[in-house]
Design a protein around this motif. Structure first.
Motif, PDB file in Angstrom:
ATOM      1  N   ARG A  10      -7.970  -3.487   4.843  1.00  0.00           N
ATOM      2  CA  ARG A  10      -7.754  -2.221   4.118  1.00  0.00           C
ATOM      3  C   ARG A  10      -8.617  -2.093   2.858  1.00  0.00           C
ATOM      4  N   PRO A  11      -8.647  -3.079   1.979  1.00  0.00           N
ATOM      5  CA  PRO A  11      -9.481  -2.913   0.777  1.00  0.00           C
ATOM      6  C   PRO A  11     -10.962  -2.782   1.108  1.00  0.00           C
TER       7      PRO A  11
ATOM      8  N   ILE B 140      -7.623   5.947   5.746  1.00  0.00           N
ATOM      9  CA  ILE B 140      -8.320   5.439   4.556  1.00  0.00           C
ATOM     10  C   ILE B 140      -9.765   5.935   4.519  1.00  0.00           C
ATOM     11  N   ALA B 141     -10.435   5.857   5.666  1.00  0.00           N
ATOM     12  CA  ALA B 141     -11.864   6.185   5.726  1.00  0.00           C
ATOM     13  C   ALA B 141     -12.131   7.688   5.727  1.00  0.00           C
TER      14      ALA B 141
ATOM     15  N   ALA C 226     -11.574   0.799   2.321  1.00  0.00           N
ATOM     16  CA  ALA C 226     -11.481   1.730   1.197  1.00  0.00           C
ATOM     17  C   ALA C 226     -12.691   1.644   0.280  1.00  0.00           C
TER      18      ALA C 226
ATOM     19  N   PHE D  51       0.803  -1.230   0.000  1.00  0.00           N
ATOM     20  CA  PHE D  51       0.000   0.000   0.000  1.00  0.00           C
ATOM     21  C   PHE D  51       0.833   1.276   0.000  1.00  0.00           C
TER      22      PHE D  51
END
Length: 342
Positions: A159-160, A222-223, A163, A133
């Motif tokens: 993580r994915p 990320i969020a 996202a 990443f």
């Protein structure tokens, strides 16, 4: 010509794992090894499984000549590393395996590690070392901060999904089992064979584990808003391996498709067919992470299971993956060894 490598803290488990992996790396040569209490000894005395290798004698850090070193791995305890790296040459490429440069915010570091950060000037240039990443940043970095092994496992699972917005960010549970080598090589009463063998126990429960700092930092980034997961690690009487069972609210098929799509071109991340779950026995001694997804009996609930070797993909293998990028080498160089089985 191969790149010249130094390993600081070579007498610990992650240091030994670095030596094991670099021994067959075609573009790296170990030129210096450091240890504190074991300075003056040979690695064969400290780790007999490495006795077939021609390695430098262990030295104190201040005895090492860094003039001819291209890259240095620091496998030292947290807090110690900030002082050590501050004293190293400023043109030296460094991959740090400790926790000292993982958290970008000084207040967060003090919260989770109980003392002020002592090298914020270096923190400003440190790149978080979750390779898949942060590739572009790592390739240009001088200082890379390796992730926590538990933190890496949970992030590969989530993580994915964070996202893509396919799960409820306020309902995430990470139930993680870890092998004892993740606790380091120092003598500790609770890690004696009679204390550990034949049982398992949760530790740092109730939001106390330090790797929560990494989860908070990365998932919230990320969020674009605060994300706090529930996380409980458990210590198992096995030498290597981490298995994280992650409970999320979201459509299981969408969860699987999101992970499979995100990782379809990743050489080290393998997503199993829907309904299949991985085992720690399938990744031992390797730089691979396997992930599986199943649906729960309750609608709109999914279970993600991620496994990796805490000493390899969770630490030393990840460090070499990052070093390859920093040195302009193919990312997989020296790391495609098959897992050990049985």
């Amino acid at each position: 010509m191969p790149f010249n490598i130094a390993i600081l803290g070579a007498s610990g488990y992650t240091g030994a794992e670095l030596v094991r992996l670099i021994a067959t790396h075609p573009e790296m040569t170990i030129k210096a090894l450091s240890a504190d209490r074991k300075a003056g000894m040979q690695m064969a005395e400290v780790f007999p499984f490495l006795r077939h290798l021609d390695l430098p004698t262990l030295q104190k850090i201040d005895e090492i000549d860094f003039a001819g070193i291209d890259l240095c791995f620091c496998a030292l305890p947290h807090a110690t590393t900030q002082q050590v790296i501050s004293a190293l040459p400023r043109n030296l490429k460094i991959v740090d395996l400790s926790a000292d440069f993982r958290l970008r915010d000084a207040a967060a570091y003090e919260k989770w590690y109980g003392q002020p950060h002592a090298a914020m000037d270096l923190q400003a240039e440190a790149v978080y070392g979750l390779t898949e990443f942060y590739r572009a940043e790592i390739a240009q970095a001088r200082l890379v901060a390796g992730t926590g092994c538990n933190a890496a496992t949970g992030q590969f699972a989530l993580r994915p999904l964070v996202a893509a917005g396919v799960i409820d960010l306020d309902d995430i549970i990470i139930d993680l089992k870890a092998g004892v080598s993740g606790a380091g090589r120092s003598l500790k009463e609770n890690l004696l064979h009679a204390e550990l063998s034949g049982g398992t126990h949760a530790y740092s429960a109730g939001g106390k584990h330090r790797h929560l700092g990494e989860f908070d930092q990365e998932f919230s980034k990320i969020a674009g808003r605060p994300v706090q997961v529930q996380f409980t690690p458990h210590l198992l009487p096995m030498n290597r391996g981490i298995l994280a069972t992650v409970y999320v609210k979201g459509d299981p098929s969408a969860v699987h498709e999101t992970l499979a799509s995100a990782y379809k071109d990743e050489p080290f991340l393998q997503v199993l067919p829907f309904g299949q779950l991985p085992s720690t026995r399938d990744i031992a001694g390797s730089n691979f992470c396997h992930l599986g997804v199943v649906g729960d009996r309750r609608a709109n609930r999914a279970i993600v299971v991620a496994v990796l070797d805490n000493l390899t993909k969770g630490s030393s293998g990840q460090a070499i993956q990052n070093a390859n990028l920093m040195l302009g080498l193919p990312e997989t160089t020296g790391l495609m060894l098959a897992p050990l089985f049985p």
